[in-house]
Design a protein around this motif. Sequence first.
Motif, mmCIF file in Angstrom:
data_model
loop_
_atom_site.group_PDB
_atom_site.id
_atom_site.type_symbol
_atom_site.label_atom_id
_atom_site.label_comp_id
_atom_site.label_asym_id
_atom_site.label_seq_id
_atom_site.Cartn_x
_atom_site.Cartn_y
_atom_site.Cartn_z
ATOM 1 N N PHE A 120 0.808 -1.216 0.000
ATOM 2 C CA PHE A 120 0.000 0.000 0.000
ATOM 3 C C PHE A 120 0.847 1.274 0.000
ATOM 4 C CE2 PHE A 120 -2.806 -3.214 1.967
ATOM 5 C CZ PHE A 120 -3.814 -3.195 1.021
ATOM 6 N N LYS A 121 2.020 1.218 0.626
ATOM 7 C CA LYS A 121 2.872 2.405 0.645
ATOM 8 C C LYS A 121 3.323 2.812 -0.754
ATOM 9 C CE LYS A 121 7.092 4.343 2.593
ATOM 10 N NZ LYS A 121 8.281 4.105 3.428
ATOM 11 N N PRO A 122 3.878 1.894 -1.566
ATOM 12 C CA PRO A 122 4.243 2.303 -2.927
ATOM 13 C C PRO A 122 3.047 2.721 -3.767
ATOM 14 C CG PRO A 122 4.542 -0.064 -2.637
ATOM 15 C CD PRO A 122 4.330 0.527 -1.276
ATOM 16 N N PHE A 123 1.860 2.154 -3.488
ATOM 17 C CA PHE A 123 0.680 2.587 -4.236
ATOM 18 C C PHE A 123 0.326 4.032 -3.875
ATOM 19 C CE2 PHE A 123 -3.938 3.034 -4.770
ATOM 20 C CZ PHE A 123 -4.035 2.773 -6.119
ATOM 21 N N GLY A 124 0.411 4.362 -2.591
ATOM 22 C CA GLY A 124 0.165 5.748 -2.191
ATOM 23 C C GLY A 124 1.181 6.697 -2.793
ATOM 24 N N GLU A 125 2.439 6.277 -2.827
ATOM 25 C CA GLU A 125 3.475 7.101 -3.456
ATOM 26 C C GLU A 125 3.223 7.241 -4.951
ATOM 27 O OE1 GLU A 125 7.068 5.778 -0.385
ATOM 28 O OE2 GLU A 125 6.847 4.827 -2.347
ATOM 29 N N PHE B 153 8.720 -6.584 -14.742
ATOM 30 C CA PHE B 153 9.874 -6.227 -13.927
ATOM 31 C C PHE B 153 11.158 -6.130 -14.746
ATOM 32 C CE2 PHE B 153 7.782 -8.262 -9.971
ATOM 33 C CZ PHE B 153 7.118 -7.079 -9.704
ATOM 34 N N MET B 154 11.211 -6.826 -15.878
ATOM 35 C CA MET B 154 12.434 -6.826 -16.684
ATOM 36 C C MET B 154 12.781 -5.440 -17.211
ATOM 37 S SD MET B 154 12.299 -10.298 -18.990
ATOM 38 C CE MET B 154 13.515 -9.613 -20.135
ATOM 39 N N VAL B 155 11.785 -4.742 -17.727
ATOM 40 C CA VAL B 155 12.055 -3.444 -18.363
ATOM 41 C C VAL B 155 12.621 -2.425 -17.368
ATOM 42 C CG1 VAL B 155 11.044 -1.544 -19.681
ATOM 43 C CG2 VAL B 155 10.327 -3.894 -20.139
ATOM 44 N N PRO B 156 12.045 -2.270 -16.152
ATOM 45 C CA PRO B 156 12.669 -1.341 -15.192
ATOM 46 C C PRO B 156 14.105 -1.730 -14.824
ATOM 47 C CG PRO B 156 10.452 -1.893 -14.496
ATOM 48 C CD PRO B 156 10.772 -2.801 -15.639
ATOM 49 N N LEU C 28 7.786 1.671 -8.092
ATOM 50 C CA LEU C 28 7.983 1.935 -6.673
ATOM 51 C C LEU C 28 7.973 0.651 -5.848
ATOM 52 C CD1 LEU C 28 5.705 5.072 -6.525
ATOM 53 C CD2 LEU C 28 8.147 5.055 -6.010
ATOM 54 N N PHE C 29 7.200 -0.319 -6.257
ATOM 55 C CA PHE C 29 7.221 -1.612 -5.566
ATOM 56 C C PHE C 29 8.567 -2.303 -5.773
ATOM 57 C CE2 PHE C 29 6.667 -6.233 -5.864
ATOM 58 C CZ PHE C 29 6.224 -6.512 -4.579
ATOM 59 N N LEU C 30 9.058 -2.283 -6.989
ATOM 60 C CA LEU C 30 10.307 -2.979 -7.307
ATOM 61 C C LEU C 30 11.501 -2.355 -6.607
ATOM 62 C CD1 LEU C 30 11.595 -5.224 -9.026
ATOM 63 C CD2 LEU C 30 11.808 -3.564 -10.890
ATOM 64 N N ARG C 31 11.505 -1.041 -6.446
ATOM 65 C CA ARG C 31 12.680 -0.371 -5.868
ATOM 66 C C ARG C 31 12.850 -0.670 -4.377
ATOM 67 N NH1 ARG C 31 11.919 5.264 -3.761
ATOM 68 N NH2 ARG C 31 13.814 5.842 -4.876
ATOM 69 N N GLN C 32 11.863 -1.302 -3.759
ATOM 70 C CA GLN C 32 11.983 -1.647 -2.344
ATOM 71 C C GLN C 32 12.972 -2.781 -2.093
ATOM 72 O OE1 GLN C 32 7.850 -1.207 -0.116
ATOM 73 N NE2 GLN C 32 7.520 -2.264 -2.056
ATOM 74 N N PHE C 33 13.261 -3.590 -3.106
ATOM 75 C CA PHE C 33 14.066 -4.787 -2.898
ATOM 76 C C PHE C 33 15.558 -4.482 -2.814
ATOM 77 C CE2 PHE C 33 10.115 -6.370 -4.644
ATOM 78 C CZ PHE C 33 9.878 -7.496 -3.880
ATOM 79 N N ALA D 66 11.818 6.433 0.520
ATOM 80 C CA ALA D 66 11.707 5.097 -0.066
ATOM 81 C C ALA D 66 13.023 4.436 -0.444
ATOM 82 C CB ALA D 66 10.800 5.144 -1.292
ATOM 83 N N PRO D 67 14.052 5.152 -0.959
ATOM 84 C CA PRO D 67 15.233 4.451 -1.443
ATOM 85 C C PRO D 67 15.945 3.676 -0.348
ATOM 86 C CG PRO D 67 15.214 6.720 -2.211
ATOM 87 C CD PRO D 67 14.149 6.600 -1.172
ATOM 88 N N LEU D 68 16.518 2.569 -0.746
ATOM 89 C CA LEU D 68 17.292 1.751 0.168
ATOM 90 C C LEU D 68 18.756 2.115 0.065
ATOM 91 C CD1 LEU D 68 15.680 -1.699 -0.620
ATOM 92 C CD2 LEU D 68 15.320 -0.354 1.423
ATOM 93 N N LEU D 69 19.443 2.124 1.195
ATOM 94 C CA LEU D 69 20.877 2.342 1.181
ATOM 95 C C LEU D 69 21.575 1.045 0.783
ATOM 96 C CD1 LEU D 69 21.353 4.473 4.407
ATOM 97 C CD2 LEU D 69 21.341 5.263 2.035
ATOM 98 N N PRO D 70 22.624 1.121 -0.040
ATOM 99 C CA PRO D 70 23.337 -0.091 -0.409
ATOM 100 C C PRO D 70 23.973 -0.726 0.813
ATOM 101 C CG PRO D 70 24.550 1.845 -1.121
ATOM 102 C CD PRO D 70 23.224 2.329 -0.637
#
Length: 315
Positions: A11-16, A196-199, A278-283, A305-309
């Motif tokens: 739901f968070k990425p959907f809201g974003e 998911f491949m294209v992003p 936005l869903f994919l970038r969470q991983f 939202a972004p994850l630190l490496p």
Amino acid sequence: MNGTEPKIEIFKPFGEAFELTKKILFQPFDLKKWFVIGFAAWLANLGGGGGGFNYQYNRREGVQKLNEAISQIPHPILVTCVCVLIAFVLVLIVLFAWLRARGRFLFIDCIVKNRGAIAEPWRDFRKEGNSYFLFSLLVGFALLAFAAVLSLPFMLPIMRRVTFLHIHDAYLISTIAAWAFVIVLLVLAWALISNFMVPIMYRQRCRASKAFGIVVRLIAACPGEILLYCLFLIVLALATVIVACVATCATCCVAAIPYIGTVILLPVSVLLRSFSLLFLRQFEPDYDVWATFVPPEFFSILSSAPLLPPPPPGA
């Protein structure tokens, strides 16, 4: 997946994505930008379905007239015309697939950089778009070949007139139903993987084969999260159908015209594509299409939202 497991939400990425859609299309509203992004969205779904108009006519009379006209054509000319028509349809299918593959990168670029541009991303992602096109074409042929081989158990008896398709033939009906279920499942699996491949290709500038392996490993590592994503997409798809029907009725079928309909329903297209990004970038950061560039107007939405490496070993 690297060190600490990220928290994957739906739901968070959907809201974003909803906030991102407002920023892209309404803050400020730019009609030219709408038409450009709408063209990219139309290309990204070219040949994948669309509205049409149904005309009422006497089908039996039409078929009879067509049969009479065909019977008057000499056999060699008829065979040649059929071969030319089949070749033309195949060329058209391949052309649409190529334009659709290139258009998907255009559409993502418009969303990521909040701009209406066609020429620049068309050049920049030429290699990735062509690679995705060739790979998707190969997958399509593989699915057709697999479907043909899988249909042999019930097609051969029918062609040899050993058995006939009767409503009471439970074995034949169950075999056809199982075949249809497997094919639909494979088509849906490819739709999810390609989504998911294209992003990932956009982010990593890699070939389609590498992106395919990355997505397959991601799905295998996080099946629960991906399943929830798919279920939520089903709900969104049903809502999209309702919105499209309402828009078609409200605009007196103007929304059924392919490109115009895409422009009218552009907020829906941007919302769905933004949600998947936005869903994919969470991983992982390697899946984040905004990792190298974030438009200033997106900072308030994407800052959390972004994850630190992950830190290097021994740090």
